[in-house]
Design a protein around this motif. Structure first.
Motif, PDB file in Angstrom:
ATOM      1  N   ILE A 171       0.351 -13.170  -4.045  1.00 44.03           N
ATOM      2  CA  ILE A 171       0.440 -13.477  -2.608  1.00 44.03           C
ATOM      3  C   ILE A 171      -0.911 -13.841  -1.997  1.00 44.03           C
ATOM      4  N   GLY A 172      -1.999 -13.585  -2.715  1.00 44.20           N
ATOM      5  CA  GLY A 172      -3.309 -13.992  -2.218  1.00 44.20           C
ATOM      6  C   GLY A 172      -3.652 -15.439  -2.501  1.00 44.20           C
ATOM      7  N   THR A 173      -2.728 -16.165  -3.143  1.00 45.08           N
ATOM      8  CA  THR A 173      -3.016 -17.546  -3.537  1.00 45.08           C
ATOM      9  C   THR A 173      -2.303 -18.582  -2.696  1.00 45.08           C
ATOM     10  N   VAL A 174      -1.376 -18.152  -1.797  1.00 44.49           N
ATOM     11  CA  VAL A 174      -0.360 -19.082  -1.314  1.00 44.49           C
ATOM     12  C   VAL A 174      -0.627 -19.659   0.075  1.00 44.49           C
ATOM     13  N   GLY A 175      -1.800 -19.455   0.633  1.00 45.10           N
ATOM     14  CA  GLY A 175      -2.138 -20.058   1.911  1.00 45.10           C
ATOM     15  C   GLY A 175      -2.599 -21.498   1.746  1.00 45.10           C
ATOM     16  N   TYR A 189       0.834  -1.210   0.000  1.00 46.10           N
ATOM     17  CA  TYR A 189       0.000   0.000   0.000  1.00 46.10           C
ATOM     18  C   TYR A 189       0.865   1.256   0.000  1.00 46.10           C
ATOM     19  N   ARG A 190       2.023   1.191   0.630  1.00 43.77           N
ATOM     20  CA  ARG A 190       2.909   2.358   0.661  1.00 43.77           C
ATOM     21  C   ARG A 190       3.602   2.584  -0.677  1.00 43.77           C
ATOM     22  N   GLU A 191       4.011   1.513  -1.345  1.00 40.59           N
ATOM     23  CA  GLU A 191       4.923   1.624  -2.477  1.00 40.59           C
ATOM     24  C   GLU A 191       4.268   1.507  -3.849  1.00 40.59           C
ATOM     25  N   LEU A 192       3.141   0.839  -3.948  1.00 40.00           N
ATOM     26  CA  LEU A 192       2.576   0.507  -5.255  1.00 40.00           C
ATOM     27  C   LEU A 192       1.352   1.363  -5.579  1.00 40.00           C
ATOM     28  N   THR A 193       1.021   1.397  -6.858  1.00 43.82           N
ATOM     29  CA  THR A 193      -0.262   1.955  -7.266  1.00 43.82           C
ATOM     30  C   THR A 193      -1.349   0.923  -7.012  1.00 43.82           C
ATOM     31  N   HIS A 194      -2.607   1.353  -7.081  1.00 38.70           N
ATOM     32  CA  HIS A 194      -3.695   0.397  -6.850  1.00 38.70           C
ATOM     33  C   HIS A 194      -3.689  -0.747  -7.863  1.00 38.70           C
ATOM     34  N   PRO A 195      -3.566  -0.489  -9.171  1.00 34.47           N
ATOM     35  CA  PRO A 195      -3.517  -1.620 -10.116  1.00 34.47           C
ATOM     36  C   PRO A 195      -2.352  -2.569  -9.840  1.00 34.47           C
ATOM     37  N   GLU A 196      -1.208  -2.028  -9.427  1.00 33.82           N
ATOM     38  CA  GLU A 196      -0.066  -2.887  -9.112  1.00 33.82           C
ATOM     39  C   GLU A 196      -0.342  -3.744  -7.885  1.00 33.82           C
ATOM     40  N   LEU A 197      -1.014  -3.189  -6.905  1.00 37.89           N
ATOM     41  CA  LEU A 197      -1.395  -3.967  -5.721  1.00 37.89           C
ATOM     42  C   LEU A 197      -2.232  -5.174  -6.119  1.00 37.89           C
ATOM     43  N   LEU A 198      -3.187  -4.979  -7.008  1.00 37.82           N
ATOM     44  CA  LEU A 198      -4.053  -6.079  -7.437  1.00 37.82           C
ATOM     45  C   LEU A 198      -3.265  -7.168  -8.148  1.00 37.82           C
ATOM     46  N   VAL A 199      -2.248  -6.768  -8.916  1.00 43.15           N
ATOM     47  CA  VAL A 199      -1.402  -7.758  -9.580  1.00 43.15           C
ATOM     48  C   VAL A 199      -0.602  -8.550  -8.558  1.00 43.15           C
ATOM     49  N   LEU A 200      -0.016  -7.864  -7.567  1.00 44.11           N
ATOM     50  CA  LEU A 200       0.762  -8.550  -6.536  1.00 44.11           C
ATOM     51  C   LEU A 200      -0.098  -9.540  -5.753  1.00 44.11           C
ATOM     52  N   ILE A 201      -1.311  -9.146  -5.428  1.00 44.90           N
ATOM     53  CA  ILE A 201      -2.228 -10.029  -4.701  1.00 44.90           C
ATOM     54  C   ILE A 201      -2.619 -11.233  -5.555  1.00 44.90           C
ATOM     55  N   GLY A 202      -2.823 -10.995  -6.852  1.00 41.10           N
ATOM     56  CA  GLY A 202      -3.349 -12.028  -7.737  1.00 41.10           C
ATOM     57  C   GLY A 202      -4.807 -11.825  -8.056  1.00 41.10           C
ATOM     58  N   SER A 203      -5.369 -10.690  -7.609  1.00 39.32           N
ATOM     59  CA  SER A 203      -6.776 -10.399  -7.864  1.00 39.32           C
ATOM     60  C   SER A 203      -7.050 -10.210  -9.346  1.00 39.32           C
ATOM     61  N   ARG A 204      -6.105  -9.562 -10.016  1.00 38.43           N
ATOM     62  CA  ARG A 204      -6.195  -9.343 -11.455  1.00 38.43           C
ATOM     63  C   ARG A 204      -4.793  -9.407 -12.028  1.00 38.43           C
ATOM     64  N   ALA A 227       6.248 -18.364  -4.632  1.00 39.55           N
ATOM     65  CA  ALA A 227       4.904 -18.077  -4.115  1.00 39.55           C
ATOM     66  C   ALA A 227       4.468 -16.679  -4.528  1.00 39.55           C
ATOM     67  N   ILE A 228       5.366 -15.711  -4.411  1.00 39.50           N
ATOM     68  CA  ILE A 228       5.037 -14.345  -4.823  1.00 39.50           C
ATOM     69  C   ILE A 228       4.685 -14.303  -6.295  1.00 39.50           C
ATOM     70  N   ALA A 229       5.376 -15.078  -7.106  1.00 36.68           N
ATOM     71  CA  ALA A 229       5.107 -15.103  -8.546  1.00 36.68           C
ATOM     72  C   ALA A 229       3.691 -15.560  -8.859  1.00 36.68           C
ATOM     73  N   VAL A 264       3.787 -12.219 -16.148  1.00 35.45           N
ATOM     74  CA  VAL A 264       3.058 -11.811 -14.942  1.00 35.45           C
ATOM     75  C   VAL A 264       3.824 -12.222 -13.697  1.00 35.45           C
ATOM     76  N   ALA A 265       4.376 -13.428 -13.708  1.00 40.27           N
ATOM     77  CA  ALA A 265       5.164 -13.913 -12.568  1.00 40.27           C
ATOM     78  C   ALA A 265       6.364 -13.003 -12.319  1.00 40.27           C
TER      79      ALA A 265
END
Length: 377
Positions: A141-145, A79-94, A136-138, A107-108
């Motif tokens: 990060i929302g997929t790895v639990g 949230y501090r470093e990324l834009t909103h679209p980048e956050l969604l990519v990191l999470i795996g939402s989009r 896992a990050i690739a 994408v990875a």
């Protein structure tokens, strides 16, 4: 009092890479004000961050699992470093690119690059945790639990044996609840759905592949039957087109509908309040013992009470009331075990049952059996 569940379950890995509790009903229940101090179970961090959007005075996140604290800390850095679209990519939402075989590696790589931009914000312990998990990050990060891996198996290997992708998408897009009920009974609820669902979501399979066997110590109900009934509610009574949690389960992404903390309209509000957040890797039982009386205004307690005996639940509830302020609120979920304020605490804690029931009817994380909201007198 020692944490009961810490003595029986393994907390060395990510159990939940996302928060599987509906932040929309949580925030409506807690009615957070600018002077409030909030205590939140960290989990993957989403709902703790959602609380920040209401600009409270202070938010304290606790979790006894260091892997869950690492999930929260990486989200804070994002949230501090990324834009909103980048956050969604990191999470795996989009994905920033169309999900094709040739684009998968791009994408990875992008996700790893996004992590490296956030890395300097992390503590040494959390940096070490994620540095050895670049694969896992690739994936996002929302997929790895452990729980998300379990849902991935269902989506990839079980659901295709029951329904085609086209049928699933059509169901998700159907706006008319009466038509959905007809479709469910005539097309969705076939023998394969009943058989495979009950097998995959049995206590045995769920305990070993999705949660932990010790989490079911106090379970009262038939798990598969309960989940089957709640799934029917989610895809007929609730609107699947507006449910990000259901989208993730069946599609592996949030697509065009997002949970509260990931919506673009909440991004800046969360980011601007990050300095109000602190986190501690500690069991809530131990953390409460460090607090003075009348410290906390609002509690997000996830479903922690069903992981402990009735006696331990009552002891912890008394401690939470002791360090809570008058008119303070406690919000928590019952998944498979019934927990709510005992009559012996009626003098200090009252249920807000009408509001809780109203919100439960809207709960997009549909598999819970109840939502509890109580207020300190």
């Amino acid at each position: 009092m020692p944490s009961e569940i810490a003595l029986t379950a393994n907390f060395s890995h990510i159990r939940y890479a996302q928060c599987w509790e509906d932040a929309d009903i949580l925030l409506d229940a807690l009615d957070i004000q600018p002077h409030h101090v909030c205590l939140s179970i960290a989990s993957a961090g989403d709902n703790t961050l959602a609380i920040l959007s209401r600009s409270p005075k202070r938010v304290i996140a606790v979790d006894l699992n260091p892997a869950q604290i690492a999930c929260l800390e990486l989200r804070v850095a994002a949230y501090r470093e990324l834009t909103h679209p980048e956050l969604l990519v990191l999470i795996g939402s989009r994905n920033s690119l169309e999900e094709t075989a040739e684009n998968h590696s791009k994408v990875a790589k992008l996700r790893i690059d996004l992590y490296r931009r956030c890395r300097w914000q992390l503590s040494p312990t959390t940096r070490e945790f994620w540095d050895v998990r670049l694969n896992a990050i690739a994936q996002g990060i929302g997929t790895v639990g452990k729980f998300e891996h379990y849902l991935t198996i269902f989506r990839r290997y079980i659901l295709p044996l029951i329904h085609s992708r086209e049928d699933i998408i059509a169901f998700l897009r159907e706006d008319n609840p009466e038509k959905r009920k007809i479709l469910y009974e005539k097309r969705w609820n076939n023998w394969r759905w009943q058989l495979l669902f009950r097998g995959f979501f049995s206590q045995f399979v769920l305990g070993r592949m999705g949660r932990d066997p010790s989490f079911f110590k106090y379970v009262e109900d038939n798990i598969a039957s309960h989940l089957l009934q709640r799934t029917r509610y989610a895809i007929t009574t609730l609107n699947p087109a507006e449910n990000p949690y259901l989208h993730w389960i069946v599609m592996g992404q949030h697509l065009n509908v997002l949970p509260y903390a990931l919506r673009p309209e909440n991004f800046e509000a969360i980011r601007s309040n990050l300095d109000c957040l602190e986190w501690h890797c500690i069991a809530i039982e131990d953390f409460i013992d460090t607090l003075e009386e009348t410290t906390i205004d609002r509690y997000n307690l996830s479903d922690i009470f069903e992981l402990m005996s009735l006696d331990n639940y009552h002891q912890l509830l008394k401690k939470l009331v002791r360090v809570g302020r008058s008119k303070g609120r406690l919000a928590y979920w019952n998944l498979l075990v019934s927990r709510s304020r005992p009559e012996s605490m009626a003098h200090c804690l009252q249920p807000l049952s009408n509001l809780a029931y109203h919100l439960y009817q809207q709960d997009k994380v549909f598999f819970y059996k109840n939502f509890i909201l109580e207020e300190i007198i």
